[in-house]
Design a protein around this motif. Structure first.
Motif, short mmCIF file in Angstrom:
data_model
loop_
_atom_site.label_atom_id
_atom_site.label_comp_id
_atom_site.label_asym_id
_atom_site.label_seq_id
_atom_site.Cartn_x
_atom_site.Cartn_y
_atom_site.Cartn_z
N ARG A 26 -9.18 2.26 27.73
CA ARG A 26 -9.18 3.74 27.39
C ARG A 26 -9.08 4.04 25.79
N TRP A 27 -9.71 4.84 25.52
CA TRP A 27 -9.37 5.72 24.41
C TRP A 27 -10.10 7.63 24.18
N GLN A 28 -9.08 7.84 23.03
CA GLN A 28 -9.71 9.28 22.28
C GLN A 28 -9.51 9.23 21.53
N ALA A 29 -11.11 10.57 21.11
CA ALA A 29 -11.51 10.55 19.63
C ALA A 29 -12.43 12.06 19.93
N ASP A 30 -11.93 12.51 18.46
CA ASP A 30 -12.80 13.34 18.86
C ASP A 30 -14.72 13.18 18.39
N SER A 31 -14.93 12.26 19.24
CA SER A 31 -16.87 12.00 19.16
C SER A 31 -16.93 11.45 19.99
N PRO A 32 -17.42 11.14 21.20
CA PRO A 32 -17.84 10.27 22.27
C PRO A 32 -18.67 9.12 21.77
N ASP A 33 -19.10 9.17 20.48
CA ASP A 33 -19.82 7.84 20.11
C ASP A 33 -18.23 6.74 19.44
#
Length: 216
Positions: A26-33
């Protein structure tokens, strides 16, 4: 004739033979890519390692889910616009035959920030479960006979004879067995430097219950 209704019970234990664990990438980021890229790489590595362990005989079965992306708005501060956060996730579930190999794998996963390892579920092999369940049912009948005999003799009656046998709660789901292990149902912490995690398999308890009617 007097009717005697009793419930017989029995429980047997055996060392756990299987350990099932799910690894979430699992990872969170500011963009889906960006989120998907991080998870795809970590998930692929976990799946490949599971395949290697299966080929080596340490894993009985395993499967990997597809990666997917979701998003939510995160509160940043009073008067500030909410931040849009994208979360990518995927999972690998494996059933281990080798507890030491599982501990080593958890240690490897602990050095990768994208991985979260869930609790371990312990179980028996199907053949062992069937054998213990059959023996437990026979012991439950013996327990019912002993109970009925105690009541009959206390009441001054003759030896009781079975007239009916019934399994209680026939419509209720029945679990495979009750596990007793130190790490079951607990989120496993990340291991530092890939160090193996010590796991204790514990025991599985297989229970049987029966309702028996007697006449004496």
């Amino acid at each position: 004739m007097v009717e005697i209704l009793v419930r017989g019970e029995a429980a047997l234990r055996a060392a756990a033979e299987r350990a099932t664990v799910t690894v979430h990438s699992r990872w969170q980021a500011d963009s889906p890519d960006a989120a998907m890229s991080a998870v795809t790489t970590a998930h692929a590595a976990a799946a490949e390692r599971a395949r290697e362990l299966a080929d080596a005989g340490a894993i009985e079965s395993w499967h990997a889910d597809r990666a997917w992306v979701s998003h939510h708005r995160e509160w940043v501060g009073e008067g500030l616009p909410q931040r849009l956060v994208f979360t990518a996730s995927a999972a690998v579930t494996a059933t281990f035959l080798d507890v030491d190999a599982l501990g080593a794998w958890i240690g490897e996963l602990g050095s990768v920030p994208e991985h979260e390892v869930g609790g371990v579920t312990w179980s028996l092999a199907e053949e062992t479960e069937r054998r213990l369940a059959s023996r437990a049912r026979a012991l439950a009948i013996e327990d019912a006979r002993a109970r009925a005999a105690d009541y009959a003799h206390a009441a001054g009656l003759g030896d009781p004879a079975i007239t009916a046998i019934r399994e209680p709660d026939l419509d209720a789901p029945r679990p495979l067995g009750k596990g007793r292990a130190g790490v079951e149902g607990v989120m496993l912490a990340s291991a530092d430097g890939g160090a193996p995690v010590a796991l204790a398999a514990g025991e599985i308890e297989v229970e049987a219950a029966v309702e028996v009617a007697f006449q004496a």
